[in-house]
Design a protein around this motif. Structure first.
Motif, PDB file in Angstrom:
ATOM      1  N   THR A  25       3.046  10.920   0.678  1.00 25.22           N
ATOM      2  CA  THR A  25       2.494  10.441  -0.364  1.00 25.22           C
ATOM      3  C   THR A  25       3.615  11.006  -1.492  1.00 25.22           C
ATOM      4  OG1 THR A  25       2.224  12.490  -0.940  1.00 25.22           O
ATOM      5  CG2 THR A  25       0.070  11.291  -0.064  1.00 25.22           C
ATOM      6  N   SER A  26       3.294  10.435  -3.077  1.00 27.39           N
ATOM      7  CA  SER A  26       4.500  10.411  -3.980  1.00 27.39           C
ATOM      8  C   SER A  26       3.555  10.633  -5.449  1.00 27.39           C
ATOM      9  CB  SER A  26       5.403   9.798  -3.829  1.00 27.39           C
ATOM     10  OG  SER A  26       6.631  10.449  -4.981  1.00 27.39           O
ATOM     11  N   ASN A  27       3.724  11.961  -5.699  1.00 28.59           N
ATOM     12  CA  ASN A  27       2.486  12.171  -7.102  1.00 28.59           C
ATOM     13  C   ASN A  27       1.258  11.309  -6.608  1.00 28.59           C
ATOM     14  OD1 ASN A  27       3.973  13.750  -8.584  1.00 28.59           O
ATOM     15  ND2 ASN A  27       5.985  11.634  -8.755  1.00 28.59           N
ATOM     16  N   TYR A  45       5.124  -1.290 -10.513  1.00 31.93           N
ATOM     17  CA  TYR A  45       5.165   0.065  -9.603  1.00 31.93           C
ATOM     18  C   TYR A  45       6.227  -0.407  -8.788  1.00 31.93           C
ATOM     19  CZ  TYR A  45       0.955   1.270 -10.185  1.00 31.93           C
ATOM     20  OH  TYR A  45      -0.528   1.528 -10.759  1.00 31.93           O
ATOM     21  N   THR A  71       9.638   0.685  -7.893  1.00 30.54           N
ATOM     22  CA  THR A  71      10.167   2.049  -7.985  1.00 30.54           C
ATOM     23  C   THR A  71      11.029   2.596  -6.641  1.00 30.54           C
ATOM     24  OG1 THR A  71       8.501   3.460  -7.810  1.00 30.54           O
ATOM     25  CG2 THR A  71       9.218   2.840 -10.276  1.00 30.54           C
ATOM     26  N   ARG A  72      12.225   3.331  -7.655  1.00 30.92           N
ATOM     27  CA  ARG A  72      13.065   3.888  -5.562  1.00 30.92           C
ATOM     28  C   ARG A  72      12.088   4.004  -5.246  1.00 30.92           C
ATOM     29  NH1 ARG A  72      14.102   8.952  -4.662  1.00 30.92           N
ATOM     30  NH2 ARG A  72      14.784   9.222  -6.910  1.00 30.92           N
ATOM     31  N   HIS A  73      10.692   5.005  -5.517  1.00 34.91           N
ATOM     32  CA  HIS A  73       9.859   5.936  -5.015  1.00 34.91           C
ATOM     33  C   HIS A  73       7.992   5.181  -4.045  1.00 34.91           C
ATOM     34  CE1 HIS A  73      10.833   9.533  -6.982  1.00 34.91           C
ATOM     35  NE2 HIS A  73      10.317   9.053  -7.592  1.00 34.91           N
ATOM     36  N   GLU A  84      10.646   3.985  -1.073  1.00 36.30           N
ATOM     37  CA  GLU A  84      10.858   4.684  -0.448  1.00 36.30           C
ATOM     38  C   GLU A  84       9.205   5.435   0.445  1.00 36.30           C
ATOM     39  OE1 GLU A  84      13.171   8.049   0.005  1.00 36.30           O
ATOM     40  OE2 GLU A  84      14.800   6.076  -0.766  1.00 36.30           O
ATOM     41  N   LEU A  85       7.962   4.914   0.140  1.00 37.81           N
ATOM     42  CA  LEU A  85       6.884   5.003   1.010  1.00 37.81           C
ATOM     43  C   LEU A  85       6.745   4.434   1.874  1.00 37.81           C
ATOM     44  CD1 LEU A  85       3.826   6.504  -2.404  1.00 37.81           C
ATOM     45  CD2 LEU A  85       5.159   7.349  -0.206  1.00 37.81           C
ATOM     46  N   ARG A 121       9.357   4.728   4.386  1.00 38.33           N
ATOM     47  CA  ARG A 121       8.569   6.143   5.150  1.00 38.33           C
ATOM     48  C   ARG A 121       7.556   5.856   6.432  1.00 38.33           C
ATOM     49  NH1 ARG A 121       8.682  10.204  -0.408  1.00 38.33           N
ATOM     50  NH2 ARG A 121      10.690  10.172   0.039  1.00 38.33           N
ATOM     51  N   HIS A 163      12.219  13.979   7.002  1.00 42.66           N
ATOM     52  CA  HIS A 163      11.293  13.550   5.713  1.00 42.66           C
ATOM     53  C   HIS A 163       9.999  13.575   6.735  1.00 42.66           C
ATOM     54  CE1 HIS A 163       8.499  13.338   2.384  1.00 42.66           C
ATOM     55  NE2 HIS A 163       8.120  12.262   3.404  1.00 42.66           N
TER      56      HIS A 163
END
Length: 277
Positions: A15-17, A133, A135-137, A140-141, A144, A263
């Protein structure tokens, strides 16, 4: 086809936020949401040309959707259902391709150098993220999630078609030549564009290319693959429906798991004793 519960549990911990990662897991509503997102990005935001049925339904779809796994980024602030889908990747393993009869990529490339390998392989495709949406996050998700999927199924090699906007090879001479001279796959792992569709990538001599300018001309998604040590096949292919020029990407999964291993194993407790960086 449902994914194993252990894989779903692993993905649920990434997850991220307010953002999470999951598989559609055969749920028609989530697959439909993925197809709707793809339609918005490819056909409304970009310049792909839908079939009449696609335009009527406002969905990007094909027969591979029924056999593939759909990896999704979801925004929990938007809800827990299909309305939450904001990013997607289509993942096709060897057994899914066998059920369909082929991999998607074979319509453009001879991938026998990959499919003849005994290891598990994974075809990546139909990657897109909602405009709000990007974005890097979010990326990354997605990566992952792919790393978790790779760990679970013990996948050794990933491949798929990646697109450069435009269908004029001469206008795309810089990125195509840069990729050819600097990132060509080794022969034993090299896809080759079908003779009937082959577009020469070697359009500018290597000594006439500024490598920084060449890399800058490459689209972000392909740059992401290159950062993971990705290669390209020999020959580009024009895709008139998507208004793009495709290259075939090959990525060895130890480069992915090497980057995301710590991670992933910290989040899920899996992967211990199997660090392949």
């Amino acid at each position: 086809m449902s994914a194993p519960s252990s894989l779903n549990a692993s993905l649920a911990q990434l997850t991220s936020n307010n953002l999470g990662i999951r598989l559609a897991d055969g749920d028609p509503a989530f697959i439909d949401a993925s197809q709707a997102l793809r339609y918005r990005v490819f056909y409304e935001e970009m310049t792909a040309k839908p079939t009449d049925e696609m335009a009527a339904r406002k969905r990007d779809f094909d027969d591979f959707d029924a056999v593939a796994d759909h990896l999704l980024v979801v925004d929990r602030d938007r809800g827990d259902g299909p309305e939450s889908v904001v990013g997607t990747y289509r993942l096709t393993r060897r057994e899914a391709a066998a059920r369909h009869g082929q991999f998607y990529t074979v319509d453009e490339y001879d991938i026998s150098a990959i499919t003849d390998r005994p290891d598990e392989i994974l075809e990546l495709g139909r990657s897109c993220v909602d405009e709000a949406y990007r974005t890097r996050h979010v990326m990354e998700l997605l990566w992952r999630g792919i790393a978790a999927y790779v760990f679970h199924y013990d996948i050794e090699l990933m491949f798929g078609c990646a697109s450069i906007p435009g269908t004029d090879p001469d206008a795309l001479a810089l990125p195509l030549s840069y990729l050819y001279h600097n990132h060509l796959a080794p022969p034993e792992k090299r896809p080759v564009a079908l003779a009937s569709r082959h577009v020469e990538m070697n359009r500018i001599p290597a000594d006439q290319i500024d490598r920084r300018q060449g890399l800058a001309a490459v689209p972000p998604l392909i740059k992401g693959y290159l950062r993971l040590g990705g290669y390209v096949g020999d020959g580009a292919v024009i895709d008139p429906q998507f208004d793009t020029t495709d290259v075939c990407i090959v990525v060895e999964t130890h480069n992915v798991t090497g980057r995301y291993y710590k991670h992933y194993s910290r989040k899920t407790g899996e992967g211990s004793g199997d660090e392949r960086a």
